[in-house]
Scaffold this motif. Structure first.
Motif, PDB file in Angstrom:
ATOM      1  N   GLN A  11       0.780  -1.174  -0.131  1.00 37.25           N
ATOM      2  CA  GLN A  11      -0.109   0.122  -0.056  1.00 37.25           C
ATOM      3  C   GLN A  11       0.781   1.240   0.106  1.00 37.25           C
ATOM      4  N   ALA A  15       0.860   4.143  -2.816  1.00 36.33           N
ATOM      5  CA  ALA A  15       0.500   5.395  -2.483  1.00 36.33           C
ATOM      6  C   ALA A  15       1.462   6.578  -3.023  1.00 36.33           C
ATOM      7  N   GLN A  19      -0.323   9.132  -5.153  1.00 35.69           N
ATOM      8  CA  GLN A  19      -0.478  10.535  -4.603  1.00 35.69           C
ATOM      9  C   GLN A  19      -0.238  11.719  -5.260  1.00 35.69           C
ATOM     10  N   THR A  89     -11.816  12.125  -7.985  1.00 37.47           N
ATOM     11  CA  THR A  89     -12.831  12.062  -6.912  1.00 37.47           C
ATOM     12  C   THR A  89     -13.090  10.559  -6.714  1.00 37.47           C
ATOM     13  N   THR A  92      -9.949   8.575  -5.808  1.00 38.38           N
ATOM     14  CA  THR A  92      -9.461   8.929  -4.514  1.00 38.38           C
ATOM     15  C   THR A  92     -10.294   8.083  -3.546  1.00 38.38           C
ATOM     16  N   ASN A  93     -11.738   8.217  -3.565  1.00 33.23           N
ATOM     17  CA  ASN A  93     -12.480   7.409  -2.966  1.00 33.23           C
ATOM     18  C   ASN A  93     -12.261   5.939  -2.694  1.00 33.23           C
ATOM     19  N   TRP A  94     -12.190   5.242  -4.056  1.00 30.94           N
ATOM     20  CA  TRP A  94     -12.028   3.981  -4.238  1.00 30.94           C
ATOM     21  C   TRP A  94     -10.719   3.504  -3.685  1.00 30.94           C
ATOM     22  N   TRP A  95      -9.398   4.437  -3.737  1.00 37.08           N
ATOM     23  CA  TRP A  95      -8.026   4.340  -3.286  1.00 37.08           C
ATOM     24  C   TRP A  95      -8.230   4.192  -1.739  1.00 37.08           C
ATOM     25  N   SER A  96      -8.900   5.066  -0.907  1.00 35.28           N
ATOM     26  CA  SER A  96      -8.923   5.070   0.344  1.00 35.28           C
ATOM     27  C   SER A  96      -9.693   4.142   1.088  1.00 35.28           C
ATOM     28  N   ASN A  97     -10.573   3.599   0.173  1.00 33.16           N
ATOM     29  CA  ASN A  97     -11.611   2.568   0.535  1.00 33.16           C
ATOM     30  C   ASN A  97     -11.253   1.054   0.237  1.00 33.16           C
ATOM     31  N   TYR A  98      -9.942   0.950  -0.403  1.00 30.62           N
ATOM     32  CA  TYR A  98      -9.653  -0.265  -1.048  1.00 30.62           C
ATOM     33  C   TYR A  98      -9.224  -1.097   0.000  1.00 30.62           C
TER      34      TYR A  98
END
Length: 100
Positions: A11, A15, A19, A89, A92-98
């Motif tokens: 991860q 990132a 990022q 967006t 980013t949401n997918w990335w943070s919740n993966y």
């Protein structure tokens, strides 16, 4: 056969790659929207003046076609930039919740 050792990035490594791209997109897209909007407005005003001043019917049609094409082009650019912003967006949401 698929090499899972290459695909199994941590991860932190992912990132480090993702990022900076996300940060650039978050800064660049609103700026591009503003610039394209301002340039589009100025260009459409200039083409509108050219259309209004045209005396010859051929010039009139030429200016009308140019104005129509400019409006269509700027609308497409806006739609693509907004889609890019929405895509960032969603990513980013997918990335943070993966879950890794």
């Amino acid at each position: 056969m698929f090499n899972f050792t290459i695909a199994a990035l941590s991860q932190a490594e992912l990132a480090k790659v993702a990022q900076p791209v996300i940060d650039v997109c978050k800064v660049l897209v609103p700026v591009l929207l503003s610039v394209v909007g301002a340039l589009g407005l100025i260009w459409c005003i200039l083409l509108g003046v050219k259309y209004a001043k045209a005396e010859d019917p051929q010039e009139h049609e030429k200016a009308k076609k140019a104005l129509k094409n400019a409006i269509i082009g700027f609308v497409l650019i806006f739609v693509l930039l907004i889609m890019c912003q929405v895509g960032v967006t969603v990513f980013t949401n997918w990335w943070s919740n993966y879950n890794y």
